[in-house]
Design an enzyme around this catalytic site. Structure first.
Site, mmCIF file in Angstrom:
data_model
loop_
_atom_site.group_PDB
_atom_site.id
_atom_site.type_symbol
_atom_site.label_atom_id
_atom_site.label_comp_id
_atom_site.label_asym_id
_atom_site.label_seq_id
_atom_site.Cartn_x
_atom_site.Cartn_y
_atom_site.Cartn_z
ATOM 1 N NE ARG A 36 -21.304 26.347 22.851
ATOM 2 C CZ ARG A 36 -22.048 25.716 21.795
ATOM 3 N NH1 ARG A 36 -21.851 26.332 20.554
ATOM 4 N NH2 ARG A 36 -22.829 24.798 22.192
ATOM 5 C CB CYS A 47 -20.233 65.539 -7.862
ATOM 6 S SG CYS A 47 -18.597 66.279 -8.341
ATOM 7 N NE ARG A 101 -26.580 35.061 16.656
ATOM 8 C CZ ARG A 101 -25.677 33.893 16.015
ATOM 9 N NH1 ARG A 101 -24.582 34.023 16.126
ATOM 10 N NH2 ARG A 101 -25.867 33.269 15.223
ATOM 11 N N GLY A 151 -20.375 30.530 12.249
ATOM 12 C CA GLY A 151 -19.582 29.449 11.836
ATOM 13 C C GLY A 151 -18.146 29.729 11.309
ATOM 14 C CG HIS A 170 -22.753 27.977 7.417
ATOM 15 N ND1 HIS A 170 -22.426 27.840 6.262
ATOM 16 C CD2 HIS A 170 -21.882 28.244 8.270
ATOM 17 C CE1 HIS A 170 -21.404 28.610 6.029
ATOM 18 N NE2 HIS A 170 -20.884 29.079 7.214
ATOM 19 C CB SER A 221 -18.530 69.764 -6.514
ATOM 20 O OG SER A 221 -19.049 68.689 -6.624
ATOM 21 C CE LYS A 252 -21.438 31.838 20.739
ATOM 22 N NZ LYS A 252 -20.948 30.792 19.795
ATOM 23 C CG MET A 299 -13.597 32.674 14.283
ATOM 24 S SD MET A 299 -13.103 34.072 15.411
ATOM 25 C CE MET A 299 -14.929 34.381 15.985
ATOM 26 C CE1 TYR A 305 -23.388 68.797 -4.371
ATOM 27 C CE2 TYR A 305 -23.141 70.981 -3.511
ATOM 28 C CZ TYR A 305 -22.774 70.078 -4.416
ATOM 29 O OH TYR A 305 -22.049 70.514 -5.432
#
Length: 848
Positions: free
Chosen positions: A91, A800, A312, A100, A428, A732, A22, A102, A820
């Site tokens: 704020r 895997c 934002r 919402g 909210h 693997s 903010k 804090m 992979y």
């Protein structure tokens, strides 16, 4: 000396670690010359210092005093001046948006003395008293812990009496005391229960702290020519271009966000105040071009003057994220590499959730705002705590509220979806639901009265509510993967196809699938798999074939054992043949049998009851008695650390040989097959050498080539990988067992035993079975990769375990140099996307 306070003119969005999102964005808008009220930001460094010691760090109070004087000069008013007071908002503002979670306190600086000055300056006594009442309530709740619903009545005197009743003293009349205690309360709110829960849900680090923004008040509740609103530069639900947002005349910003009053569409502002509307549209275009992304904007109009209170990069649904990223490429604002960083595998997984099938004509009982898309079905529950309790028992829940507030977070997390009777897309409930990927309908009007326990279905895409359970159908994205929809079927499918195609071009990691049947293998290919990374052969011994495994277990002689294996051989050969055909020349990694043999027998308790009942009837238990004796013979106190994996192959003659022969004979049937034989649970190189020698003999006899490797799932194997690599063509990582053995707890038991407490205590932010533990298990993987490749430079290495489809884990596997990842078929697209994102983030974006 550490600098703890920054004027807006001193900062920018590049300082968001220090100034929070903010504060950094307020400073950024000020640098762009946009109409931002004057103010300053107290840094996250100050917050962390305060939380460590419980008191303000040295020098902070003096810096606040200095910056407050500068703010007074810019505003042309004095803080605490009875004639013409400066009022400020206090704020929170962390690095990552936590809507919402804090605290915020408005109108700080109002006292019995200054409220008269505010009334005189504005010419509105009612307005001044309303602001004072709001301050007492917000300050009382935030600073003093007074329950918000304790403040009844609408007069200042009534609120002051309630404040005195709960605290034992009068509401503070020193504006600087109000400011200092408000700042400390915002710092403290970083560790509030709801903030901690939200951070855990969103995987936000707990050590960041929050900045505090002190901003000169501007008032949207000064009459019909004033108001407040929230706007988006694109639709945060769908990504469509246009004007989206909510506006409330004669209101403060908290009224919009809280959802306590139903808003009007932002477009209506054009008729009420065209000059402010046009200026807002121009600012929105400027911000989107500057941030190159969807922007979420909060604004206030004070008697015809537009003020920007926040911007934002806006939260959005998964669908909107993909559509917007693709749009921004088309508009030349970003390139495809940057677009990949704007979407996540988690969002793609959300897009694969089913949608409602309306062919049955469900009963529609209400409509509302389509706040967060999806299809959610559950029983209606009207209390957040109760919702969490019901959901904990396994019952799907729809949390139904008038409007939600931050204290409802536990119920929102537990619920399948959220339904409110107030609020809109910027309330909210809507903002938090979108961030969590939860279905949400806001501001709904129902034709019937709902009761707790009623089964309801909510459609967050259409804003509709239905009575009963509406059937679901595959999502368009899944239908695209299945080949039922063309890549350009609609904007969402087009965006997913475009970004996945680019991810495939950029990624270094191959993506395979864990598949045990031809049907799984075929689906995996449709979803983009480049082979099979794990075929669990034990799954082929289930169902009707259990009786053949029972014959093997009950065999008393070599002849009986060989006969049982001979019966299993053609079945295994047919299974492998089907897999090779489905994969059509792609690699197929087949793991030799892994689990303890007792898992193929009926449970001990069941057999004991069957034998006892037979004997009670005077009958011979026969086969059941033999099975019960076998269960007793095979019993282990800890079977996961007992006779399983490679140990079975070495102890039971012919078992692995049968499987290797079946693989080889299947490969002969399907020319071009690429078989890889994986030996599980190896802890010593000698185990692998013994199995490898026998397997190579059989392969040579049949005339088939196949790679032979091992799973690295025992910590000792990771620590002796250099030795084991000399006998292996590939590794693997079986991260499920490696995690279980590395941590020393069972993945089958921990979730119910103690994980909940570990989450609550902050020991775990995320389950190590869900996302790889980089510091512990990850270090074992790093060691094994480094030492394995030093000993065997051509060693092929993959993973895997189910971590292979976890977005965060895929980035780790890219970092450590795996070749992979392999995961379940439905997670293959997620792994493809994240592998591409990992490559982009590692190398940086190419020039356009």
């Amino acid at each position: 000396m550490t600098k703890y306070v920054y004027d807006f003119a001193e900062g920018g969005r590049d300082l968001k670690d220090l100034l929070g999102g903010k504060g950094g964005n307020l400073a950024e808008m000020a640098r762009l010359g946009l109409p931002v009220p004057p103010g300053f930001t107290i840094t996250t460094d100050a917050c962390r210092a305060f939380l460590r010691t419980g008191s303000a760090p040295y020098g902070l109070d003096d810096e606040i005093e200095l910056h407050l004087e500068r703010l007074e000069d810019r505003a042309g008013r004095r803080f605490g001046d009875p004639a013409d007071p400066l009022l400020v908002s206090v704020r929170s503002g962390a690095k990552f948006s936590m809507p919402g979670m804090m605290e915020t306190i408005l109108d700080v600086g109002l006292t019995d003395a200054t409220v008269a000055g505010l009334a005189a300056r504005t010419g509105d006594e009612r307005f001044a008293q309303d602001c004072y009442r709001r301050l007492i309530q917000m300050y009382g709740r935030t600073v003093c812990g007074i329950p918000g619903d304790a403040f009844t009545g609408d007069s200042v005197e009534r609120h002051k009496a309630i404040f005195r009743e709960y605290t034992g003293h009068d509401f503070p009349q020193d504006p600087r005391e109000q400011l200092d205690t408000a700042i400390r309360a915002v710092f403290t709110s970083w560790n509030s229960e709801r903030a901690v829960l939200y951070r855990r849900q969103e995987r936000i680090p707990s050590n960041l702290g929050t900045a505090v923004n002190v901003v000169a008040m501007v008032f949207g509740n000064l009459g019909a020519d004033s108001g407040t609103g929230v706007a988006f530069t694109r639709d945060p639900a769908t990504g469509e271009r246009g004007v989206y947002g909510d506006y409330l005349a004669n209101a403060q910003g908290e009224d919009v966000v809280a959802g306590i009053r139903n808003t009007m569409p932002l477009q209506d502002l054009e008729q009420r105040d065209k000059a402010s509307y046009d200026e807002l549209m121009s600012i929105m275009a400027t911000l989107e071009e500057h941030y190159k992304d969807l922007c979420d904007i909060e604004f206030t109009i004070e008697r015809g003057k537009l003020w920007m209170l926040q911007t934002r990069v806006g939260k959005r649904t998964a669908a909107a994220a993909f559509v917007i990223a693709s749009q921004l490429v088309d508009e030349g604002l970003i390139d495809l590499d940057e677009a990949l960083t704007r979407v996540t595998g988690t969002q793609l997984a959300q897009l694969m959730f089913p949608t409602f099938d309306f062919t049955g004509g469900p009963r529609r009982i209400g409509t509302g705002v389509a706040a967060s898309p999806g299809a959610a079905v559950g029983v209606a529950v009207f209390d957040s705590k109760r919702a969490a309790e019901v959901a904990a028992d396994g019952t799907p829940v729809i949390l139904v509220r008038r409007e939600t507030n931050p204290d409802d977070l536990p119920g929102m997390i537990a619920a399948q979806g959220i339904l409110t009777s107030r609020g809109g897309k910027t309330s909210h409930a809507a903002v938090v639901a979108r961030g969590m990927g939860k279905t949400c309908v806001c501001g709904a009007t129902l034709d019937v009265e709902l009761h707790e326990g009623d089964l309801v279905s909510i459609d967050g895409t259409a804003g509709a509510v239905y009575l009963g359970a509406v059937p679901v159908q595959p999502s368009p994205v899944v239908r695209y993967f299945e080949g039922e929809l063309a890549p350009d079927a609609d904007p969402l499918v087009r965006a997913v196809d475009r970004l996945l195609t680019h991810a495939d071009k950029r990624r270094r990691l191959s993506v395979r699938a864990n598949a045990d049947t031809a049907a799984d293998a075929a689906r995996a290919r449709r979803f983009g798999a480049q082979g099979i990374g794990l075929c669990r052969t034990e799954h082929m011994f289930l169902g009707a074939r259990r009786t053949l495994v029972e014959r093997l277990i009950l065999a008393r002689t070599a002849e009986q054992r060989e006969a049982a294996l001979a019966a299993l051989l053609p079945l295994q050969r047919d299974d492998f043949t089907a897999l090779f055909r489905a994969m059509a020349g792609l690699p197929v990694t087949i793991r030799l049998i892994d689990p303890p043999l007792h898992e193929f027998l009926p449970p001990l308790e069941e057999l004991a009851v069957r034998v006892a009942r037979a004997e009670e009837r005077g009958e011979d238990p026969g086969h059941d008695r033999d099975l019960l004796d076998a269960v007793h013979r095979l019993h282990e106190d800890n079977p996961m650390l007992g006779l399983r994996g490679v140990r079975l192959g070495l102890v039971i003659p012919g078992l692995f040989a049968m499987q290797v022969r079946a693989i080889a004979e299947a490969a002969v049937r399907v020319p071009g097959s690429r078989a890889e034989i994986m030996v599980p649970l190896v802890g010593a190189v000698q185990e692998l050498e013994t199995v490898r020698a026998e397997a190579q003999r059989l392969l040579a006899e049949i005339g088939v080539a196949a790679r032979i490797g091992t799973m690295i799932e025992v910590p000792r194997a990771a620590l002796t990988a250099g030795e084991i690599a000399r006998a292996a063509d590939f590794f693997s990582f079986g991260t499920n067992d490696l995690t279980q053995m590395g941590w020393g707890f069972s993945r089958d038991d921990v979730e119910g035993a103690f994980f909940r407490q570990y989450f609550e205590l902050g020991i775990f932010g995320v389950s190590p079975f869900e996302s790889i533990d980089r510091d512990g298990v990850g270090r074992l993987i790093r060691i094994a990769v480094a030492e394995g490749r030093t000993a065997h430079p051509g060693l092929h290495i993959g993973v895997c375990g189910e971590h292979g489809g976890d977005p965060d884990s895929v980035h780790f596997f890219h970092e450590v140099g795996l070749d992979y990842v392999s995961c379940s078929p439905f997670r293959v697209p997620v792994a493809r996307l994240e592998a591409g994102r990992a490559a982009v983030e590692a190398t940086g974006s190419d020039s356009r």
